[in-house]
Scaffold this active site. Sequence first.
Site, PDB file in Angstrom:
ATOM      1  N   ARG A 169     -11.880  16.492   6.749  1.00 22.15           N
ATOM      2  CA  ARG A 169     -12.709  16.726   5.785  1.00 22.15           C
ATOM      3  C   ARG A 169     -14.053  17.042   6.090  1.00 22.15           C
ATOM      4  NH1 ARG A 169     -11.305  11.113   3.305  1.00 22.15           N
ATOM      5  NH2 ARG A 169      -9.328  11.762   2.347  1.00 22.15           N
ATOM      6  N   HIS A 182     -13.019   3.425   0.179  1.00 26.28           N
ATOM      7  CA  HIS A 182     -13.005   2.313   1.253  1.00 26.28           C
ATOM      8  C   HIS A 182     -13.838   1.128   0.801  1.00 26.28           C
ATOM      9  CE1 HIS A 182     -12.938   5.769   4.500  1.00 26.28           C
ATOM     10  NE2 HIS A 182     -11.697   5.277   4.297  1.00 26.28           N
ATOM     11  N   ASN A 228       0.957  -1.497   0.062  1.00 25.64           N
ATOM     12  CA  ASN A 228       0.268   0.055  -0.009  1.00 25.64           C
ATOM     13  C   ASN A 228       0.975   1.244   0.012  1.00 25.64           C
ATOM     14  OD1 ASN A 228      -1.910   1.933   0.425  1.00 25.64           O
ATOM     15  ND2 ASN A 228      -2.843   1.064   2.284  1.00 25.64           N
ATOM     16  N   ARG A 242      -2.858  -2.219  -3.222  1.00 24.33           N
ATOM     17  CA  ARG A 242      -4.018  -1.528  -3.101  1.00 24.33           C
ATOM     18  C   ARG A 242      -3.870  -0.423  -4.157  1.00 24.33           C
ATOM     19  NH1 ARG A 242      -5.174   3.565   1.092  1.00 24.33           N
ATOM     20  NH2 ARG A 242      -7.310   3.736   0.588  1.00 24.33           N
ATOM     21  N   GLU A 293      -8.003  -4.512   5.648  1.00 22.28           N
ATOM     22  CA  GLU A 293      -7.933  -4.417   3.815  1.00 22.28           C
ATOM     23  C   GLU A 293      -6.920  -5.142   3.448  1.00 22.28           C
ATOM     24  OE1 GLU A 293      -8.569  -0.230   5.333  1.00 22.28           O
ATOM     25  OE2 GLU A 293      -9.349   0.171   3.455  1.00 22.28           O
TER      26      GLU A 293
END
Length: 402
Positions: free
Chosen positions: A239, A180, A7, A91, A380
């Site tokens: 955010r 996600h 990743n 990823r 993940e």
Amino acid sequence: MYILVVNLGSSSAKTTLYDMENEAPLADCTVERIGLDNTHLSYSAYNGQVVDEKVDVTCCKDALKKIMVLLVDKAVGVIKDLKEIKGIGHRVVHGGESFSNPVMIDEEVKNIIKNCFELAPLHNPPNYEGIIACEELCPAIPQVAVFDTAFHQTIEKQAFLYGIPLRYYKNYSIRRYGFHGTSHRFVSLQTRKILQRENSKIIVCHLGNGCSITAVKNGKSVDTSMGFTPLEGLLMGTRAGDLDPAIIFYLERKGLSLNETDNLLNKKSGLLGLADIGSSDLRDILKAAEEGNKNAEMAVKVFIHRIKKYIGSYTAVLNGLDALVFTAGIGENSAIIREMVCRDLDALGIKVDQEKNKNNNQIISTEDSTVSVLVVPTDEALMIARDSVEVLNNIRENGHKL
Ligand code: ADP
């Protein structure tokens, strides 16, 4: 079968080596602050070996090289030869509309990942660089791409189109993509296993630094809160999430450039901006709220309100709900946030058992709750490793040479 999961971010390389015979992680290794000062490597193998050191690494290829050297190191390594690794799973954040499943990486796949640079300018370029670096470092090992957007490709037009002229979708690919996806897929799969139900209506709340919520019907994503970019939807660490787009024009008239507004909405808003205590970490904000800081308290309330709104609307989208699931840093660890989200949702059949919730049980709903409420840790990296095995096995079965 050994699989290395990679990743790559803009300044970090995170890897996990798995033995997929028993899905056991053998070693985690991360290099942080690549290309900055104080570049740091942390390695921990499941045989107890640990390395923590400053490293002189300026690009992702050198970072990956360092990691590979450690994996085969005589003292701390976990394998003898890199040839033991049968696949590398990457990823990749954005696959546009081209990928609804993980794929073996070839020239065409690389070109599509490159074409998506525009859509994910912060993420796809480092993901792509990681692929090229691995090709150069170990050309004989097959590589698989697993896309964050792929799981959401089952979302239908009524949920992915924005209300702007259709030509903007056709010409500029402006639509909801969702992110996600690997986490939502992993968690919804685990939930279906736990509930022993193939057909189910599930809402997954992925609450970490980035937060998103997904409605999953019979294993398929039918709507999700992040949109064209990860900015839309829930309030997050930094955010803003949903807001009236006219605010952006208004800010321009107040003298903010587009870049400044971009930075404001992505990096300075959310919990950080509302609580205004100099941290986006929910633990700090909860502590400040407990100590009487009114802004921190309000930030938590906005965070909770937004999640409740999505749970309500996705229950309508699904026409019912079997399970509400919490995952990621906040979802897995914060009983108080789970309690606040579920408070006064009994009209939707959601009731949480306070003791089970405090104890972080897997199922935290009461016996008489019509909706099961679960805490399911996301993974993940393991999902990417599983996907890589599946892609490699499919290719083998279909007679392709690896
Ligand atoms: P990322 O999105 O970067 O992968 P994580 O999933 O690790 O992030 O989640 C990070 C968030 O989880 C931070 O806001 C952190 O405060 C929060 N978190 C972790 N543990 C707890 C806890 N016990 N209580 C409240 N929040 C927590």
